[in-house]
Design a protein around this motif. Structure first.
Motif, PDB file in Angstrom:
ATOM      1  N   LEU A 207     -29.592  16.477  48.510  1.00  0.00           N
ATOM      2  CA  LEU A 207     -29.745  17.754  47.818  1.00  0.00           C
ATOM      3  C   LEU A 207     -30.582  18.675  48.695  1.00  0.00           C
ATOM      4  CD1 LEU A 207     -30.613  16.409  44.249  1.00  0.00           C
ATOM      5  CD2 LEU A 207     -28.364  17.122  45.086  1.00  0.00           C
ATOM      6  N   VAL A 208     -30.093  19.885  48.897  1.00  0.00           N
ATOM      7  CA  VAL A 208     -30.806  20.846  49.741  1.00  0.00           C
ATOM      8  C   VAL A 208     -30.956  22.156  48.986  1.00  0.00           C
ATOM      9  CG1 VAL A 208     -30.816  22.108  51.909  1.00  0.00           C
ATOM     10  CG2 VAL A 208     -29.904  19.776  51.834  1.00  0.00           C
ATOM     11  N   GLU A 209     -32.212  22.511  48.723  1.00  0.00           N
ATOM     12  CA  GLU A 209     -32.501  23.752  48.012  1.00  0.00           C
ATOM     13  C   GLU A 209     -32.656  24.914  48.995  1.00  0.00           C
ATOM     14  OE1 GLU A 209     -34.980  20.481  45.868  1.00  0.00           O
ATOM     15  OE2 GLU A 209     -34.499  21.072  47.921  1.00  0.00           O
TER      16      GLU A 209
ATOM     17  N   TYR B 212     -40.111  24.478  43.872  1.00  0.00           N
ATOM     18  CA  TYR B 212     -39.012  24.196  42.956  1.00  0.00           C
ATOM     19  C   TYR B 212     -38.104  23.128  43.555  1.00  0.00           C
ATOM     20  CZ  TYR B 212     -40.267  28.013  39.870  1.00  0.00           C
ATOM     21  OH  TYR B 212     -40.921  28.817  38.962  1.00  0.00           O
ATOM     22  N   TYR B 213     -37.800  22.129  42.741  1.00  0.00           N
ATOM     23  CA  TYR B 213     -37.026  20.981  43.186  1.00  0.00           C
ATOM     24  C   TYR B 213     -35.746  20.844  42.369  1.00  0.00           C
ATOM     25  CZ  TYR B 213     -41.381  19.545  45.413  1.00  0.00           C
ATOM     26  OH  TYR B 213     -42.515  19.496  46.172  1.00  0.00           O
TER      27      TYR B 213
ATOM     28  N   GLY C 193     -34.202  16.881  45.937  1.00  0.00           N
ATOM     29  CA  GLY C 193     -34.255  17.655  47.162  1.00  0.00           C
ATOM     30  C   GLY C 193     -35.681  17.743  47.675  1.00  0.00           C
ATOM     31  N   GLN C 194     -35.839  18.439  48.792  1.00  0.00           N
ATOM     32  CA  GLN C 194     -37.151  18.581  49.423  1.00  0.00           C
ATOM     33  C   GLN C 194     -37.968  19.725  48.831  1.00  0.00           C
ATOM     34  OE1 GLN C 194     -38.472  16.401  51.779  1.00  0.00           O
ATOM     35  NE2 GLN C 194     -36.718  15.269  50.986  1.00  0.00           N
ATOM     36  N   GLY C 195     -37.322  20.583  48.089  1.00  0.00           N
ATOM     37  CA  GLY C 195     -38.043  21.666  47.434  1.00  0.00           C
ATOM     38  C   GLY C 195     -37.971  22.976  48.194  1.00  0.00           C
TER      39      GLY C 195
END
Length: 124
Positions: free
Chosen positions: A4-6, A94-95, A115-117
């Motif tokens: 997951l990539v934000e 935010y994640y 994700g990393q946030g």
């Protein structure tokens, strides 16, 4: 393994808007409940919003109801968080999170992938 990539975080003035995106890969996106959490410095991770696998059901934390909107595009393997009327207290990392078991839940420990946030800062 799901990645997951934000993206979309940044600095905004109070009252402004931001749209966060979370792109997923490595799994069957349409089978996951997707959620957004946030964590401010010195505070516990807080549930923000969740969306069902189909995108037809939603749940929001009390602090963001009426201001934030979660949505998903299963064709693009992406979940979004539209944030309007931002307040300084919305400042946090935010994640994005995914629940592979398909449960609609507000507890961080139930989510399987994170994700990393992306950082959101709201100035007064």
């Amino acid at each position: 393994q799901v990645q997951l990539v934000e993206s979309g975080g940044g600095l905004v003035q109070a009252g402004g808007s931001l749209r966060l995106s979370c792109a997923a890969s490595g799994g069957i996106f349409g089978t996951y409940v997707m959620a957004w959490f946030r964590q401010a410095p010195g505070k516990e991770r807080e549930f923000v919003a969740a969306v069902s696998r189909s995108g037809g059901s939603f749940y929001y934390g009390d602090s963001v109801k009426g201001r934030f909107t979660i949505s998903r595009d299963n064709a693009k393997n992406t979940v979004y968080l539209q944030m309007n009327s931002l307040k300084p207290e919305d400042t946090a990392d935010y994640y994005c999170a995914a629940d592979a078991k398909g449960r609609f839940d507000t507890f961080a420990h139930t989510y399987d992938y994170w994700g990393q946030g992306t950082q959101v800062t709201v100035s007064s």
